[in-house]
Design an enzyme around this catalytic site. Sequence first.
Site, PDB file in Angstrom:
ATOM      1  N   GLY A   1      -9.858  -4.798   0.556  1.00 28.77           N
ATOM      2  CA  GLY A   1      -9.626  -6.034   1.296  1.00 28.77           C
ATOM      3  C   GLY A   1     -10.682  -6.046   1.315  1.00 28.77           C
ATOM      4  O   GLY A   1     -11.927  -7.424   1.297  1.00 28.77           O
TER       5      GLY A   1
ATOM      6  N   ASP B   1       0.522  -0.723  -0.305  1.00 23.24           N
ATOM      7  CA  ASP B   1      -0.232   0.092  -0.097  1.00 23.24           C
ATOM      8  C   ASP B   1       0.772   1.253   0.147  1.00 23.24           C
ATOM      9  O   ASP B   1       0.435   2.058  -1.232  1.00 23.24           O
ATOM     10  CB  ASP B   1      -1.098   0.011   1.080  1.00 23.24           C
ATOM     11  CG  ASP B   1      -1.712   1.603   1.610  1.00 23.24           C
ATOM     12  OD1 ASP B   1      -1.330   2.203   1.704  1.00 23.24           O
ATOM     13  OD2 ASP B   1      -3.390   0.837   1.398  1.00 23.24           O
TER      14      ASP B   1
ATOM     15  N   LEU C   1      -5.326   1.551   0.753  1.00 31.17           N
ATOM     16  CA  LEU C   1      -6.094   0.861  -0.233  1.00 31.17           C
ATOM     17  C   LEU C   1      -6.032  -0.515   0.237  1.00 31.17           C
ATOM     18  O   LEU C   1      -6.993  -1.050  -0.769  1.00 31.17           O
ATOM     19  CB  LEU C   1      -4.276   1.317  -1.769  1.00 31.17           C
ATOM     20  CG  LEU C   1      -4.244   3.086  -1.623  1.00 31.17           C
ATOM     21  CD1 LEU C   1      -3.070   2.831  -2.602  1.00 31.17           C
ATOM     22  CD2 LEU C   1      -5.720   3.199  -2.575  1.00 31.17           C
ATOM     23  N   ASP C   2      -4.712  -0.510   1.389  1.00 31.59           N
ATOM     24  CA  ASP C   2      -5.162  -2.100   1.467  1.00 31.59           C
ATOM     25  C   ASP C   2      -6.016  -2.700   1.815  1.00 31.59           C
ATOM     26  O   ASP C   2      -6.970  -3.360   1.950  1.00 31.59           O
ATOM     27  CB  ASP C   2      -3.797  -1.664   2.375  1.00 31.59           C
ATOM     28  CG  ASP C   2      -2.521  -3.134   1.905  1.00 31.59           C
ATOM     29  OD1 ASP C   2      -2.664  -3.748   1.057  1.00 31.59           O
ATOM     30  OD2 ASP C   2      -1.905  -3.366   2.310  1.00 31.59           O
ATOM     31  N   HIS C   3      -7.019  -1.754   2.837  1.00 32.79           N
ATOM     32  CA  HIS C   3      -7.941  -2.159   3.907  1.00 32.79           C
ATOM     33  C   HIS C   3      -9.368  -2.174   2.865  1.00 32.79           C
ATOM     34  O   HIS C   3     -10.252  -3.233   2.323  1.00 32.79           O
ATOM     35  CB  HIS C   3      -8.983  -1.605   4.848  1.00 32.79           C
ATOM     36  CG  HIS C   3      -7.644  -1.901   6.287  1.00 32.79           C
ATOM     37  ND1 HIS C   3      -8.042  -2.456   6.622  1.00 32.79           N
ATOM     38  CD2 HIS C   3      -6.039  -0.949   6.615  1.00 32.79           C
ATOM     39  CE1 HIS C   3      -7.073  -2.488   7.855  1.00 32.79           C
ATOM     40  NE2 HIS C   3      -5.881  -1.665   7.848  1.00 32.79           N
TER      41      HIS C   3
END
Length: 458
Positions: free
Chosen positions: A362, A330, A357-359
């Site tokens: 996900g 990220d 971006l990651d969360h």
Amino acid sequence: MTAIKYAWSALGGDPSLSARITTVARAGTLQAHLPVRPLARACVGACALAAAELGARRIGTAEVPTVLVDDGAVATAFTSERQLLVDGRAPVPFAPLSRFWRAADGWVRTHANYPHHRARLLAALGLPDGASAEEAGARIAGRPALEVEDAVYGAGGLAVALRSPEEWAAHEQGLEVAARPLVERGRLDAAHARVLPPLDADVSPLLPAAGLRVLDLTRVLAGPVATRTLALLGADVLRLDAPWLPELPDQHADTGFGKRSATLDLTTDRAAFEELLASADVVVTGYRPGALDRFGLSPEALAERRPGLVVAQVSAWGGYGPWGGRRGFDSLVQVATGIAKAEGSAERPGALPAQALDHGTGYLLAAGVLRALTEQSYDGGSRFVRLALARTARWLTAETEAGPEGGEPYEGPDAWLAETDSALGRLRYARSPVSFAGGPADWARPPVPWGSDPAKWA
């Protein structure tokens, strides 16, 4: 189109169902120059709606449960790795060599949280493994940013030169990313419809993924957030890691809720993997594109051996273009795509208030799995779902409107934190923001030590 409607449309959802979502806006959450709050709200809302839709399908009702998205819960969950306490100790999110560095003509960001990435970074800089941050900084300062990026990636490490949004938009990888849908999804074959066992409408909580077996071959945040969410919804999630690649302990604790954890060497334990695959419903992968294909783990190969499977993949840059085979995180995607430039100042690059971006990716990945299961229950077919952090970044920087900033007061994360005892110690953690009428309020079990379970289904 609002961000929630955009996300739901990208997942192939019935447009009329977005009316089932109610949001609680809270002023001051996830503050940034870019519209992080509406994006985060949309990712969680779409995921909760996909869960509610599947739940309604499995209890045999046409009425999809209502969804509540609270900005406070979303902001707390999007910073879950920062909210975690293990016996009162706060994790250290980034290692000393994971940071911004001044290069000769700009800025570079590196990622070296894992020992092997740290070693490769130092090797690319011509430094011994025990070199200090000061020595690394001196080497980077004397070289152009793009030269550092190429050298470190060439050595198998991770470094990205700072780019503006305009530079990324003109970059070959940026052009490839922009041409793709937010969520890539489709059928792999014409396998018969998977018959999901019905759920009892009178049993609480409603667990839409109950009875489903999920093989979790992911690392770091986006993939583990997706599988952590599927575990919340009742799936039997078994995370598999190579014995020689242990996860960072605090990261494993944060993303391990509801799951079991085992190690498996795909080069020597293929029979064990094939036994797991034979009764899996979902496989989620988070390694760089192509890394698992040599083990016969491409979506097509998996579906050939297990017809009716749902295969979900997440990567940093997408499995296409000149950066399709690159590793990424990220923080690095923020730097390449212009986010760090937009969030920074003239003196120094910045970052989003969360690893959004990651969360966000996900939760979208989990939503894609849930929607694939719903669609599959009607007309069959093995399914694939693919997302990329860089494509989520494109959504944030070019396709999301800021919207109004008002709302109820946000008085901090405490209302959305919980504590539990575990084999890892006493944990304070962020509760899941995925909320729908009758759904689960928390995970059924805390995380377990990395690799402590047998590589078998419960």
